[in-house]
Structures are given as structure tokens and as C-alpha cells.
Design a protein around this motif. Structure first.
Motif, short mmCIF file in Angstrom:
data_model
loop_
_atom_site.label_atom_id
_atom_site.label_comp_id
_atom_site.label_asym_id
_atom_site.label_seq_id
_atom_site.Cartn_x
_atom_site.Cartn_y
_atom_site.Cartn_z
N SER A 8 0.89 -1.32 -0.02
CA SER A 8 -0.03 -0.03 -0.05
C SER A 8 0.74 0.90 -0.04
CB SER A 8 -0.95 0.02 1.11
OG SER A 8 -0.19 0.32 2.38
N ASN A 9 0.17 2.44 0.05
CA ASN A 9 0.98 3.50 -0.01
C ASN A 9 0.99 4.16 1.47
OD1 ASN A 9 1.63 3.74 -2.66
ND2 ASN A 9 -0.70 4.44 -3.22
N THR A 10 0.85 3.44 2.62
CA THR A 10 0.94 3.86 3.72
C THR A 10 2.22 2.92 4.45
OG1 THR A 10 -0.84 2.13 4.51
CG2 THR A 10 -1.49 4.09 3.96
N ALA A 11 2.54 3.85 5.62
CA ALA A 11 3.44 3.26 6.55
C ALA A 11 3.17 3.63 8.00
CB ALA A 11 4.91 3.59 6.10
N ALA A 12 3.45 2.69 8.99
CA ALA A 12 3.22 3.25 10.35
C ALA A 12 4.61 3.67 10.94
CB ALA A 12 2.81 1.96 11.02
N LYS A 24 11.54 8.02 0.08
CA LYS A 24 12.47 8.18 -1.45
C LYS A 24 12.02 7.05 -2.27
CE LYS A 24 16.73 8.99 -3.73
NZ LYS A 24 18.05 9.18 -3.55
N ASN A 25 11.51 7.06 -3.19
CA ASN A 25 11.17 5.81 -4.49
C ASN A 25 10.31 4.75 -3.52
OD1 ASN A 25 12.43 7.42 -6.38
ND2 ASN A 25 14.52 6.36 -5.87
N GLY A 26 9.49 5.17 -2.69
CA GLY A 26 9.02 4.20 -1.94
C GLY A 26 9.45 3.57 -0.75
N GLU A 27 10.67 3.96 -0.35
CA GLU A 27 11.23 3.48 0.75
C GLU A 27 11.37 4.58 1.83
OE1 GLU A 27 14.41 0.45 -1.39
OE2 GLU A 27 15.10 2.32 -0.56
#
Length: 65
Positions: A8-12, A24-27
Motif C-alpha cells: 500500500s501507500n501507507t506506513a506506520a 524516497k522511491n517508496g522506501e
């Protein structure tokens, strides 16, 4: 901590700790705080290229630093 987000496009993140997070670039890269000093974020073409860290040492009668 360096995490690749694929599902997904979320992170906790933990809002109880002080830190800087760079995406950066999904990381996601966590930049931990220092006791003293300065962090400079270097940008290139709209992306974070580097984190330049410096350290400040207070003079309090030390013989050697």
C-alpha cells in the motif's frame, strides 16, 4: 530502519519517539536524532540525495576532544 512499501501507500511510524523520516522511491528511511549537532537535507531534482550530519561538542574544561 529502511522499509520497502509494496502492499500500500501507507506506513506506520511511532509518534512517541523523535525522528525524521525520509520517503524516497517508496522506501522509508528513519533518521535517528543526535544529542547535539545539525542535520542538513541535500535535495537533487526534487528527491533527498544525502543527509549531512555534523556534531557539536561543547567545551567544558576537557583536556582533549
Amino acid at each position: 530502519m529502511k522499509t520497502r512499501i509494496q502492499d500500500s501507500n501507507t506506513a506506520a511510524i511511532n509518534l512517541e519517539e523523535d525522528a525524521l523520516y525520509v520517503v524516497k522511491n517508496g522506501e522509508v528511511t528513519k533518521v535517528n536524532p543526535k544529542s547535539h549537532g545539525q542535520d542538513v537535507i541535500v535535495w537533487k531534482n526534487g528527491q533527498v540525495l544525502d543527509v549531512d550530519r555534523s556534531e557539536r561538542i561543547r567545551i567544558n574544561g576537557q583536556k582533549v576532544i
